[in-house]
Motif scaffolding. Structure first.
Motif, PDB file in Angstrom:
ATOM      1  N   ALA A 107       0.951  -1.112   0.067  1.00 56.53           N
ATOM      2  CA  ALA A 107      -0.057  -0.036  -0.049  1.00 56.53           C
ATOM      3  C   ALA A 107       0.942   1.118   0.123  1.00 56.53           C
ATOM      4  O   ALA A 107       1.342   1.748   1.080  1.00 56.53           O
ATOM      5  CB  ALA A 107      -0.700  -0.084   1.097  1.00 56.53           C
ATOM      6  N   ARG A 109       1.483   4.770   0.266  1.00 60.81           N
ATOM      7  CA  ARG A 109       0.842   5.941   1.102  1.00 60.81           C
ATOM      8  C   ARG A 109       1.778   7.054   1.255  1.00 60.81           C
ATOM      9  O   ARG A 109       1.859   7.686   2.298  1.00 60.81           O
ATOM     10  CB  ARG A 109       0.023   5.460   2.186  1.00 60.81           C
ATOM     11  CG  ARG A 109      -0.807   4.330   2.024  1.00 60.81           C
ATOM     12  CD  ARG A 109      -1.393   3.788   3.557  1.00 60.81           C
ATOM     13  NE  ARG A 109      -2.333   4.498   3.874  1.00 60.81           N
ATOM     14  CZ  ARG A 109      -3.634   4.089   3.704  1.00 60.81           C
ATOM     15  NH1 ARG A 109      -3.879   3.321   2.901  1.00 60.81           N
ATOM     16  NH2 ARG A 109      -4.842   5.044   4.287  1.00 60.81           N
ATOM     17  N   ILE A 120      -1.717   8.681  16.287  1.00 55.49           N
ATOM     18  CA  ILE A 120      -2.673   7.513  16.091  1.00 55.49           C
ATOM     19  C   ILE A 120      -2.015   6.504  15.811  1.00 55.49           C
ATOM     20  O   ILE A 120      -1.172   6.382  14.857  1.00 55.49           O
ATOM     21  CB  ILE A 120      -3.834   7.886  15.462  1.00 55.49           C
ATOM     22  CG1 ILE A 120      -4.510   9.057  16.231  1.00 55.49           C
ATOM     23  CG2 ILE A 120      -4.940   6.602  15.384  1.00 55.49           C
ATOM     24  CD1 ILE A 120      -5.983   9.404  15.251  1.00 55.49           C
ATOM     25  N   PHE A 200     -15.427   9.021   8.593  1.00 51.94           N
ATOM     26  CA  PHE A 200     -15.138   8.370  10.011  1.00 51.94           C
ATOM     27  C   PHE A 200     -13.950   9.154  10.521  1.00 51.94           C
ATOM     28  O   PHE A 200     -13.242   8.439  11.629  1.00 51.94           O
ATOM     29  CB  PHE A 200     -14.976   7.066   9.966  1.00 51.94           C
ATOM     30  CG  PHE A 200     -14.218   6.484   8.842  1.00 51.94           C
ATOM     31  CD1 PHE A 200     -12.874   6.507   8.752  1.00 51.94           C
ATOM     32  CD2 PHE A 200     -15.057   5.973   7.530  1.00 51.94           C
ATOM     33  CE1 PHE A 200     -12.326   6.107   7.312  1.00 51.94           C
ATOM     34  CE2 PHE A 200     -14.486   5.749   6.453  1.00 51.94           C
ATOM     35  CZ  PHE A 200     -12.974   5.816   6.482  1.00 51.94           C
ATOM     36  N   ARG A 203     -14.315  10.323  14.532  1.00 56.25           N
ATOM     37  CA  ARG A 203     -14.406   8.979  15.576  1.00 56.25           C
ATOM     38  C   ARG A 203     -12.798   8.521  15.590  1.00 56.25           C
ATOM     39  O   ARG A 203     -12.427   8.169  16.642  1.00 56.25           O
ATOM     40  CB  ARG A 203     -15.135   7.730  14.831  1.00 56.25           C
ATOM     41  CG  ARG A 203     -15.276   6.593  15.697  1.00 56.25           C
ATOM     42  CD  ARG A 203     -16.045   5.509  15.195  1.00 56.25           C
ATOM     43  NE  ARG A 203     -15.410   4.915  14.067  1.00 56.25           N
ATOM     44  CZ  ARG A 203     -15.930   4.207  13.056  1.00 56.25           C
ATOM     45  NH1 ARG A 203     -17.153   4.320  12.670  1.00 56.25           N
ATOM     46  NH2 ARG A 203     -15.066   3.740  11.933  1.00 56.25           N
ATOM     47  N   ARG A 204     -12.140   8.280  14.696  1.00 63.04           N
ATOM     48  CA  ARG A 204     -10.749   7.904  14.505  1.00 63.04           C
ATOM     49  C   ARG A 204     -10.008   8.608  15.380  1.00 63.04           C
ATOM     50  O   ARG A 204      -9.255   8.238  16.337  1.00 63.04           O
ATOM     51  CB  ARG A 204     -10.298   8.199  13.378  1.00 63.04           C
ATOM     52  CG  ARG A 204      -8.938   7.161  13.130  1.00 63.04           C
ATOM     53  CD  ARG A 204      -9.218   5.703  13.288  1.00 63.04           C
ATOM     54  NE  ARG A 204     -10.204   5.284  12.329  1.00 63.04           N
ATOM     55  CZ  ARG A 204     -10.213   4.756  11.144  1.00 63.04           C
ATOM     56  NH1 ARG A 204      -9.059   4.866  10.508  1.00 63.04           N
ATOM     57  NH2 ARG A 204     -11.255   4.379  10.463  1.00 63.04           N
ATOM     58  N   LYS A 358      -9.077   0.870  -4.049  1.00 59.93           N
ATOM     59  CA  LYS A 358      -8.541  -0.148  -3.343  1.00 59.93           C
ATOM     60  C   LYS A 358      -8.133  -0.121  -1.970  1.00 59.93           C
ATOM     61  O   LYS A 358      -8.391  -0.954  -1.160  1.00 59.93           O
ATOM     62  CB  LYS A 358      -7.077  -0.482  -4.241  1.00 59.93           C
ATOM     63  CG  LYS A 358      -7.191  -1.306  -5.518  1.00 59.93           C
ATOM     64  CD  LYS A 358      -5.878  -1.511  -6.014  1.00 59.93           C
ATOM     65  CE  LYS A 358      -5.939  -2.263  -7.300  1.00 59.93           C
ATOM     66  NZ  LYS A 358      -5.061  -1.850  -8.497  1.00 59.93           N
ATOM     67  N   ASN A 359      -7.484   0.879  -1.564  1.00 55.53           N
ATOM     68  CA  ASN A 359      -7.152   1.195  -0.207  1.00 55.53           C
ATOM     69  C   ASN A 359      -8.263   2.076   0.725  1.00 55.53           C
ATOM     70  O   ASN A 359      -8.105   3.301   0.440  1.00 55.53           O
ATOM     71  CB  ASN A 359      -5.727   1.784   0.065  1.00 55.53           C
ATOM     72  CG  ASN A 359      -4.875   0.814  -0.746  1.00 55.53           C
ATOM     73  OD1 ASN A 359      -4.728  -0.282  -0.577  1.00 55.53           O
ATOM     74  ND2 ASN A 359      -3.776   1.784  -1.073  1.00 55.53           N
ATOM     75  N   THR A 360      -9.138   1.356   1.337  1.00 58.30           N
ATOM     76  CA  THR A 360     -10.148   2.403   1.805  1.00 58.30           C
ATOM     77  C   THR A 360      -9.411   2.624   3.247  1.00 58.30           C
ATOM     78  O   THR A 360      -8.462   1.984   3.826  1.00 58.30           O
ATOM     79  CB  THR A 360     -11.337   1.787   2.127  1.00 58.30           C
ATOM     80  OG1 THR A 360     -11.217   0.337   2.790  1.00 58.30           O
ATOM     81  CG2 THR A 360     -12.079   1.375   0.954  1.00 58.30           C
ATOM     82  N   GLY A 361      -9.857   3.607   3.897  1.00 54.13           N
ATOM     83  CA  GLY A 361      -9.567   4.040   5.112  1.00 54.13           C
ATOM     84  C   GLY A 361      -9.263   5.616   5.356  1.00 54.13           C
ATOM     85  O   GLY A 361      -9.510   6.317   4.341  1.00 54.13           O
ATOM     86  N   LEU A 362      -8.622   5.768   6.443  1.00 49.48           N
ATOM     87  CA  LEU A 362      -8.503   7.413   6.602  1.00 49.48           C
ATOM     88  C   LEU A 362      -7.007   7.602   6.104  1.00 49.48           C
ATOM     89  O   LEU A 362      -5.854   7.078   6.700  1.00 49.48           O
ATOM     90  CB  LEU A 362      -8.647   7.738   8.308  1.00 49.48           C
ATOM     91  CG  LEU A 362      -8.734   9.020   8.576  1.00 49.48           C
ATOM     92  CD1 LEU A 362      -9.955   9.730   7.885  1.00 49.48           C
ATOM     93  CD2 LEU A 362      -8.665   9.282  10.177  1.00 49.48           C
TER      94      LEU A 362
ATOM     95  N   THR B  69      -3.857   0.579  20.343  1.00 49.91           N
ATOM     96  CA  THR B  69      -3.932   1.926  19.874  1.00 49.91           C
ATOM     97  C   THR B  69      -5.033   1.931  19.026  1.00 49.91           C
ATOM     98  O   THR B  69      -5.926   1.028  18.856  1.00 49.91           O
ATOM     99  CB  THR B  69      -2.481   1.807  19.148  1.00 49.91           C
ATOM    100  OG1 THR B  69      -2.271   3.482  18.995  1.00 49.91           O
ATOM    101  CG2 THR B  69      -2.478   1.143  17.901  1.00 49.91           C
ATOM    102  N   GLY B  73      -5.221   4.037  10.061  1.00 48.66           N
ATOM    103  CA  GLY B  73      -5.835   4.476   8.942  1.00 48.66           C
ATOM    104  C   GLY B  73      -5.862   3.432   7.647  1.00 48.66           C
ATOM    105  O   GLY B  73      -6.219   3.912   6.794  1.00 48.66           O
ATOM    106  N   ASP B  75      -7.779   0.909   6.804  1.00 48.95           N
ATOM    107  CA  ASP B  75      -8.928   0.228   7.304  1.00 48.95           C
ATOM    108  C   ASP B  75      -9.075  -1.018   6.511  1.00 48.95           C
ATOM    109  O   ASP B  75      -9.347  -2.155   7.018  1.00 48.95           O
ATOM    110  CB  ASP B  75     -10.177   1.017   7.052  1.00 48.95           C
ATOM    111  CG  ASP B  75     -10.365   2.087   7.842  1.00 48.95           C
ATOM    112  OD1 ASP B  75      -9.147   2.438   8.590  1.00 48.95           O
ATOM    113  OD2 ASP B  75     -11.293   2.668   7.917  1.00 48.95           O
ATOM    114  N   SER B  76      -8.599  -1.219   5.316  1.00 49.64           N
ATOM    115  CA  SER B  76      -9.020  -2.288   4.610  1.00 49.64           C
ATOM    116  C   SER B  76      -7.786  -3.592   5.075  1.00 49.64           C
ATOM    117  O   SER B  76      -8.118  -4.581   4.434  1.00 49.64           O
ATOM    118  CB  SER B  76      -8.707  -2.349   2.739  1.00 49.64           C
ATOM    119  OG  SER B  76      -7.851  -1.007   2.621  1.00 49.64           O
ATOM    120  N   GLU B 121       3.652  -3.386   3.091  1.00 52.63           N
ATOM    121  CA  GLU B 121       4.472  -2.456   2.966  1.00 52.63           C
ATOM    122  C   GLU B 121       4.164  -0.933   3.175  1.00 52.63           C
ATOM    123  O   GLU B 121       3.195  -0.366   2.801  1.00 52.63           O
ATOM    124  CB  GLU B 121       4.894  -2.540   1.257  1.00 52.63           C
ATOM    125  CG  GLU B 121       5.171  -4.060   1.222  1.00 52.63           C
ATOM    126  CD  GLU B 121       6.719  -4.585   1.975  1.00 52.63           C
ATOM    127  OE1 GLU B 121       7.539  -3.701   2.150  1.00 52.63           O
ATOM    128  OE2 GLU B 121       6.858  -5.654   2.017  1.00 52.63           O
TER     129      GLU B 121
END
Lengths: 594, 122
Positions: A107, A109, A120, A200, A203-204, A358-362, B69, B73, B75-76, B121
């Motif tokens: 991933a 990022r 976090i 979200f 919340r995170r 592809k990569n969901t999330g914050l 913790t 971030g 999530d997937s 990674e």
């Protein structure tokens, strides 16, 4: 000759044999006898299927062509029951191509910059020492011992921090207004009512770094001259509420909240208030009504909360993310913060990425980054390598932006110009298989549901829009519908009382602007180009591609599929409920949506 | 902990907290961190955490600190487990179930060898 409906091929490659392939065959046969399937399922031996060195023993089930690996004797009863008795694939043992695994776990990022999310994943949110070790509450110490309230406000102003709840009002200015307002006590409120579907971030932060929000609020209270604060959080966030309560207790026990903080004459205390999770309660006037114990309904502004807010006293409302930025700005300076970002939008922004990416999330990125960078570099691109169609920014009040906006820099102004909003940072990515009329209908269903009903344009107008959109999706659209929709959008936007109503037409407005051809196809040609709207599509089996494996017929919940074994099947259009199960199951891609 | 009455008190607490962290680093203790935000828990982080604690108890492992913790971030990839060995970079593992946790504990935390196939990674 006996007729078998299914064949199981077991690899007797030397490695598989060594790993127990023959035992597997025996148990398999025993189990088939036990289930009364031995006359229907034939077990065969074959040479090599996969890579037995890595995963054997291997097993292949026909006609479905499912490849199972890593099996042990004790897995067999479950497998037989799932695969042959219930006729469904036992996912847990399906062979997974290794390349996929590698690809999935890489991933990139790299374009992220973490300010709000800095702690976090690093600290234990339930341990105040962890936070203090990373300079936690040092900003509060600095403000209380070295700076006047006015100087504090000036630093926040100079940093260029704007409200992260969506409206983007300069935070320092808001604080200056409440400081100047007359009346006691003054209230510091944190809006943690995150109602956007697909968002979200709040919340995170509350779950992962609650003290950064608390510290930001205490600093704000000092600057504003406030003595009491409330964090308004929805009851749907039980972990966030729990974490916050523990964190508040820890700060209070340490003397960082309450009377004479850090030995100064400044006192401030904080409480969590739970809301029932109504979308409109994120609107500041409705939120304050809710804290007061009244119905969460908005009221006209002015008077603004800074003059007459909670219990008619001067109040300041900021979002979770806004407060969380404050300690970092105080410690690192206004210039540091202002050096990040784009034109009038400084610093970083968190985005809740969801949908067909592809990569969901914050994620947290500096303002000015383009949508393309966010979706492709940080998000890893579109799922299943499909084509990008649109992205909705800012939640249900945001607009849907098409391909031509991919290079748009993300900031409050650019998004506004493009007909969308930054909102609370929700990003819903949609691929080519999305029907934009259906999406507009979906969001209108949400806002219509969440409308508090106090003002007519929002209550009745959204209802009318929803009716029209539903009709269009059902293939009953009328030529004048598009004009009616445009008219309703304008009226609702201009005459609604609060942000919910004003923003509600945005998804409809933006899809009308960017995807008008899809509306027209629905209305004039009775066709759904993305093949989503059920009334406008039908399922058909392609003659010649269908092998007559009966998988679709066996799984059709409406018994709409018929046909002889090994012959092309047919779907009865009147009985078909268009659930799409047959299309998903067909291993030969023989089912087409028309 | 004593109450903080001045900035100096706060600084003292910070120093002590930092010292505690450094002690953790130099004492050769190994850290296993589990993401326990809503997403992690929904994806099964409680089971993963329980599995990790069970493994440590069953195998009588010592000098391992298990911490919680928030969601980091990704999530997937939840449930996410991170491992920090003394003097080494943090390693992040994704989609960790009980079985994978056992492999991570025995192979990486105890054996010092990173379980490459579960690693995320970047």
């Amino acid at each position: 000759m006996a007729y078998f409906r299914s064949h199981v091929l077991v690899s007797i490659d030397p490695v598989c044999v060594q790993k127990g392939a023959y035992d597997l065959i025996h148990v398999l046969q025993d189990e088939l006898v036990k289930q009364g399937l031995i006359d229907e399922v034939e077990v065969l031996e074959t040479s090599r299927i996969g890579n037995p060195d890595k995963e054997g023993p291997d097993l292949m089930v026909y006609p479905e062509g499912v490849h199972y690996t890593n099996l042990t004797v004790k897995d067999i009863p479950f497998l037989v029951e799932e695969q042959f008795l219930k006729g469904r694939v036992a996912e847990a043992f399906v062979h997974e191509a290794e390349e996929n695994l590698d690809e999935e776990f890489s991933a990139p990022r790299s374009k992220e910059v973490r300010v709000v999310l800095k702690n976090i994943g690093v600290i234990d949110p339930l341990n105040i020492e962890d936070y203090i070790a990373l300079d936690g509450y040092m900003a509060l110490g600095k403000v209380l011992t070295e700076m006047t309230p006015e100087e504090t406000i000036q630093v926040v102003l100079d940093s260029g921090l704007r409200g992260r709840g969506g409206a983007g009002f300069p935070t320092g200015l808001k604080w200056r207004f409440i400081r100047a307002a007359e009346g006691e006590p003054k209230y510091m409120i944190c809006n943690a009512d995150e109602g956007d579907p697909g968002a979200f971030a709040n919340r995170r932060v509350l779950e992962g770094d609650p003290h950064s929000v608390i510290e930001g609020m205490i600093i704000g209270a000092y600057a504003a001259g406030s003595s009491q604060g409330y964090i308004y959080c929805r009851a749907e966030y039980p972990i966030a509420v729990q974490t916050l309560k523990i964190a508040i207790d820890q700060s209070r026990n340490l003397g960082l909240l309450g009377e004479n903080i850090l030995g100064t004459d400044f006192s401030f205390d904080l409480e969590v208030r739970m809301g029932a999770g109504a979308f409109v309660c994120g609107e500041e006037t409705a939120l304050m009504a809710s804290i007061e114990g009244k119905r969460g309904e908005p009221r006209p502004r002015p008077p603004f909360p800074a003059q007459k807010g909670l219990w008619q006293k001067p109040s300041n409302i900021n979002n979770v993310e806004t407060y969380s930025n404050i300690p970092k700005i105080i410690l690192n300076g206004a210039e540091w913060f202002a050096s990040m970002g784009y034109e009038k939008s400084k610093g970083t922004k968190t985005f809740s990425m969801a949908g067909d990416v592809k990569n969901t999330g914050l994620i947290e990125v500096p303002f000015g980054i383009t949508l393309r960078e966010i979706i492709y570099d940080v998000g890893g691109g579109i799922k299943n390598d499909k084509a990008f169609k649109a992205v909705q920014t800012g939640g249900p009040m945001g607009g849907c932006l098409p391909v031509k906006y991919l290079d748009l820099p993300m900031d409050y102004e650019s998004l506004g110009k493009a007909g969308s909003i930054l909102g609370s940072g929700g990003l819903v990515v949609m691929d080519e298989d999305t029907c934009m009329v259906d999406i507009a209908r979906f969001f209108m269903e949400f806002t219509q549901d969440e409308s508090c009903g106090k003002c007519t344009p929002c209550r009745v107008g959204t209802r009318r829009i929803l009716e029209i959109l539903t009709r269009i999706c059902e293939g009953k659209g009328r030529p004048d519908d598009i004009d009616t929709l445009r008219y309703l959008c304008e009226e609702i936007n201009e005459n609604s009382l609060c942000g919910l109503g004003k923003g509600a037409p945005n998804p409809v407005k933006s899809t009308l602007e960017h995807f008008l051809d899809e509306y027209e196809a629905h209305i004039y040609e009775k066709r759904c180009p993305a093949k989503v709207c059920k009334s406008l599509i039908r399922f058909e089996i392609i003659d010649g591609t269908c092998t007559g494996c009966t998988l679709c017929a066996r799984n059709c919940p409406a018994n709409a599929i018929s046909g002889e074994r090994r012959q092309t099947h047919v779907i009865d259009p009147d009985a078909c409920i268009k659930c799409g199960i047959c299309e998903q199951l067909c291993p030969y891609d023989a089912i087409e949506i028309i | 902990m004593p109450t903080v009455k001045s900035l100096d008190d706060l600084k003292k607490i910070r120093e002590e907290a930092l010292k505690k962290q450094q002690m953790k680093e130099t004492s050769g203790k190994k850290e296993v961190i589990v993401g326990m935000g809503t997403v992690g828990i929904a994806a099964g982080a409680r089971e993963t955490l329980k599995a990790i604690l069970d493994i440590i108890e069953e195998d009588n492992l010592e000098d391992i600190i298990v911490r919680q913790t928030g969601n980091i971030g990704l999530d997937s990839f939840e449930p996410i487990v991170q491992v920090i060995l003394p003097g080494q970079e943090k390693v992040t593992y994704g989609k960790v179930n009980g079985e994978m946790a056992r492999k991570i504990i025995t192979k990486h935390v105890v054996g010092g060898e990173i379980v490459k196939e579960y690693k995320i990674e970047g």
